[in-house]
Write a protein that holds these residues in place. Structure first.
Motif, PDB file in Angstrom:
ATOM      1  N   SER A   1       0.832  -1.205   0.000  1.00  0.00           N
ATOM      2  CA  SER A   1       0.000   0.000   0.000  1.00  0.00           C
ATOM      3  C   SER A   1       0.869   1.258   0.000  1.00  0.00           C
ATOM      4  O   SER A   1       0.408   2.337  -0.401  1.00  0.00           O
ATOM      5  CB  SER A   1      -0.944   0.007   1.200  1.00  0.00           C
ATOM      6  N   LEU A   2       2.103   1.150   0.426  1.00  0.00           N
ATOM      7  CA  LEU A   2       3.011   2.297   0.447  1.00  0.00           C
ATOM      8  C   LEU A   2       3.418   2.746  -0.950  1.00  0.00           C
ATOM      9  O   LEU A   2       3.787   3.902  -1.142  1.00  0.00           O
ATOM     10  CB  LEU A   2       4.262   1.961   1.262  1.00  0.00           C
ATOM     11  N   VAL A   3       3.342   1.865  -1.927  1.00  0.00           N
ATOM     12  CA  VAL A   3       3.759   2.225  -3.290  1.00  0.00           C
ATOM     13  C   VAL A   3       2.923   3.393  -3.809  1.00  0.00           C
ATOM     14  O   VAL A   3       3.466   4.357  -4.355  1.00  0.00           O
ATOM     15  CB  VAL A   3       3.677   1.015  -4.242  1.00  0.00           C
TER      16      VAL A   3
ATOM     17  N   VAL B   1       0.112   2.912 -11.273  1.00  0.00           N
ATOM     18  CA  VAL B   1       0.571   1.848 -10.385  1.00  0.00           C
ATOM     19  C   VAL B   1      -0.442   0.708 -10.433  1.00  0.00           C
ATOM     20  O   VAL B   1      -1.624   0.919 -10.183  1.00  0.00           O
ATOM     21  CB  VAL B   1       0.722   2.352  -8.933  1.00  0.00           C
ATOM     22  N   GLU B   2       0.033  -0.492 -10.777  1.00  0.00           N
ATOM     23  CA  GLU B   2      -0.813  -1.683 -10.758  1.00  0.00           C
ATOM     24  C   GLU B   2      -0.229  -2.652  -9.734  1.00  0.00           C
ATOM     25  O   GLU B   2       0.828  -3.243  -9.966  1.00  0.00           O
ATOM     26  CB  GLU B   2      -0.864  -2.333 -12.136  1.00  0.00           C
TER      27      GLU B   2
ATOM     28  N   ASP C   1      -1.122  -7.823   0.698  1.00  0.00           N
ATOM     29  CA  ASP C   1      -0.448  -8.057   1.970  1.00  0.00           C
ATOM     30  C   ASP C   1      -0.872  -9.418   2.524  1.00  0.00           C
ATOM     31  O   ASP C   1      -2.045  -9.784   2.479  1.00  0.00           O
ATOM     32  CB  ASP C   1      -0.775  -6.965   2.974  1.00  0.00           C
ATOM     33  N   GLY C   2       0.092 -10.170   3.009  1.00  0.00           N
ATOM     34  CA  GLY C   2      -0.175 -11.491   3.564  1.00  0.00           C
ATOM     35  C   GLY C   2      -0.067 -12.618   2.552  1.00  0.00           C
ATOM     36  O   GLY C   2      -0.034 -13.783   2.922  1.00  0.00           O
TER      37      GLY C   2
ATOM     38  N   VAL D   1       4.455  -5.358  -8.402  1.00  0.00           N
ATOM     39  CA  VAL D   1       3.889  -4.085  -8.830  1.00  0.00           C
ATOM     40  C   VAL D   1       4.383  -3.781 -10.230  1.00  0.00           C
ATOM     41  O   VAL D   1       5.553  -4.008 -10.550  1.00  0.00           O
ATOM     42  CB  VAL D   1       4.320  -2.930  -7.886  1.00  0.00           C
ATOM     43  N   LYS D   2       3.487  -3.244 -11.072  1.00  0.00           N
ATOM     44  CA  LYS D   2       3.868  -2.694 -12.381  1.00  0.00           C
ATOM     45  C   LYS D   2       3.726  -1.182 -12.308  1.00  0.00           C
ATOM     46  O   LYS D   2       2.726  -0.678 -11.794  1.00  0.00           O
ATOM     47  CB  LYS D   2       2.971  -3.231 -13.486  1.00  0.00           C
TER      48      LYS D   2
END
Length: 70
Positions: free
Chosen positions: A34-36, A49-50, A55-56, A66-67
């Protein structure tokens, strides 16, 4: 101090679109993706951002998390 990356500014045309992937070097349990989006906002990078994992989630070495396009 200026904002940005001098090497990128000199080597990549302003209107050129680039693609990047964030991939794993080893098997992991994903955390913090989520920080991205937040980093993209703070840096005013204006990237698409894709996020490809959650998480987990367990992912294996070499998987794309991430792309980024921009």
């Amino acid at each position: 101090l200026s904002f940005g990356d001098l090497t990128s500014d000199l080597c990549v045309a302003e209107n050129q679109q680039v693609h990047a992937n964030i991939i794993t070097r080893e098997s992991i349990i994903v955390c913090g993706l989520s920080l991205v989006n937040r980093i993209n906002e703070l840096a005013r990078a204006n990237l698409t951002v894709e996020v490809l994992a959650e998480d987990g989630q367990k992912v294996t070495k070499g998987e794309s998390l991430v792309k980024l396009i921009g």
